[in-house]
Write an enzyme that holds these catalytic residues in place. Structure first.
Site, PDB file in Angstrom:
ATOM      1  N   GLY A  21      58.764  86.944   6.660  1.00 42.12           N
ATOM      2  CA  GLY A  21      60.229  86.963   6.616  1.00 42.12           C
ATOM      3  C   GLY A  21      60.926  87.774   7.693  1.00 42.12           C
ATOM      4  O   GLY A  21      62.088  88.151   7.529  1.00 42.12           O
ATOM      5  N   MET A  99      56.256  77.115   5.333  1.00 43.52           N
ATOM      6  CA  MET A  99      55.072  76.425   5.810  1.00 43.52           C
ATOM      7  C   MET A  99      54.770  75.113   5.061  1.00 43.52           C
ATOM      8  O   MET A  99      53.632  74.665   5.013  1.00 43.52           O
ATOM      9  CB  MET A  99      53.862  77.376   5.796  1.00 43.52           C
ATOM     10  CG  MET A  99      54.062  78.618   6.659  1.00 43.52           C
ATOM     11  SD  MET A  99      54.834  78.340   8.298  1.00 43.52           S
ATOM     12  CE  MET A  99      53.365  78.132   9.297  1.00 43.52           C
ATOM     13  N   ASN A 116      65.461  74.944  11.940  1.00 39.97           N
ATOM     14  CA  ASN A 116      64.122  75.547  11.880  1.00 39.97           C
ATOM     15  C   ASN A 116      63.870  76.369  13.134  1.00 39.97           C
ATOM     16  O   ASN A 116      64.351  76.038  14.214  1.00 39.97           O
ATOM     17  CB  ASN A 116      63.070  74.427  11.781  1.00 39.97           C
ATOM     18  CG  ASN A 116      61.656  74.979  11.700  1.00 39.97           C
ATOM     19  OD1 ASN A 116      61.378  75.899  10.939  1.00 39.97           O
ATOM     20  ND2 ASN A 116      60.751  74.441  12.504  1.00 39.97           N
ATOM     21  N   HIS A 118      60.772  77.585  15.556  1.00 42.55           N
ATOM     22  CA  HIS A 118      59.379  77.193  15.814  1.00 42.55           C
ATOM     23  C   HIS A 118      58.832  77.999  17.007  1.00 42.55           C
ATOM     24  O   HIS A 118      59.513  78.129  18.024  1.00 42.55           O
ATOM     25  CB  HIS A 118      59.304  75.687  16.118  1.00 42.55           C
ATOM     26  CG  HIS A 118      57.908  75.236  16.349  1.00 42.55           C
ATOM     27  ND1 HIS A 118      57.032  74.954  15.318  1.00 42.55           N
ATOM     28  CD2 HIS A 118      57.206  75.078  17.495  1.00 42.55           C
ATOM     29  CE1 HIS A 118      55.864  74.615  15.819  1.00 42.55           C
ATOM     30  NE2 HIS A 118      55.931  74.683  17.138  1.00 42.55           N
TER      31      HIS A 118
END
Ligand code: GAR
Length: 210
Positions: A21, A99, A116, A118
């Protein structure tokens, strides 16, 4: 009255995380100090052990556990996740180290409203272990990408990217850490663009309005 009005106009943001996190915290800090102006209506995690839960507690963001292990099959989990999201009525969903591939139903419902982060310069090295993929490939540059989630895996329109150089002999964990520092910068920045309605999606391209 005035403060009620201000709160109502804030966009509702839900974070989805499975683990540590740190990206979630990079955003939570900015929400707390009001440099990111939104209402963080929840953290949803698929992992009851996720460290992100402690971060949510620290920043007084409600946590909702939709633990994958508690469901008989993937479709029950998917429905529970969709129901939890719907209940929270998000304007924006941010996946921060979540995930699981998001179910198509959720992707469709929240089209152009799921962001998102990445750890590679997409379209290079999608999927998992992107930092390891970059090292094993012999890439000299990698980095991170903030993008919208679409029906594919890490294929959605790119909002922001930041490059880092891969030094000779660098380990996966050294590269991950170097990339993570950039993630913590570009993710809140991309969210800010979204909250301020400064993102225009044109085909698969994103135009940022400065
Ligand atoms: C981050 O590096 C993020 O980019 C990556 O997981 C890490 C989560 O770290 N996400 C993916 O690989 C998604 N495919 P965090 O929990 O400390 O934010």
């Amino acid at each position: 009255m005035a403060s009620l009005f201000r709160k109502k106009s804030q966009k509702r943001v839900v974070f989805l995380a499975s683990g540590r996190g740190s990206n979630f915290e990079a955003c939570a800090v900015k929400i707390k100090d009001k440099t990111l102006s939104c209402e963080p209506v929840g953290l949803i995690t698929d992992n009851a052990e996720a460290k992100a839960i402690l971060i949510a507690k620290k920043y007084k963001i409600p946590t909702y556990i939709v633990d994958y292990k508690g469901f008989g099959n993937r479709s029950e989990f998917n429905s529970a996740l969709a129901n939890q999201l719907d209940e929270l009525r998000p304007d924006l969903i941010v996946t921060v180290g979540f995930m699981k591939i998001l179910p198509q139903e959720i992707v469709k419902t929240y089209k152009n409203r799921i962001i998102n982060i990445h750890p590679s310069l997409l379209p290079a090295f999608p999927g998992i272990n992107s930092q390891r993929q970059a090292i094993e490939y012999g890439a000299k540059i990698s980095g991170c990408t903030v993008h919208f989630i679409d029906e594919g895996v890490d294929t959605g329109a790119i909002i922001l990217q930041s490059p880092v150089t891969i030094e000779s002999g660098m380990t996966e964990s050294q590269l991950s850490l170097k990339i993570l520092k950039e993630e913590h910068k570009i993710l809140p920045k991309a969210i800010q663009y979204f909250l301020n309605d400064k993102i225009k999606i044109e085909g698969r391209k994103v135009r940022l309005i400065k």
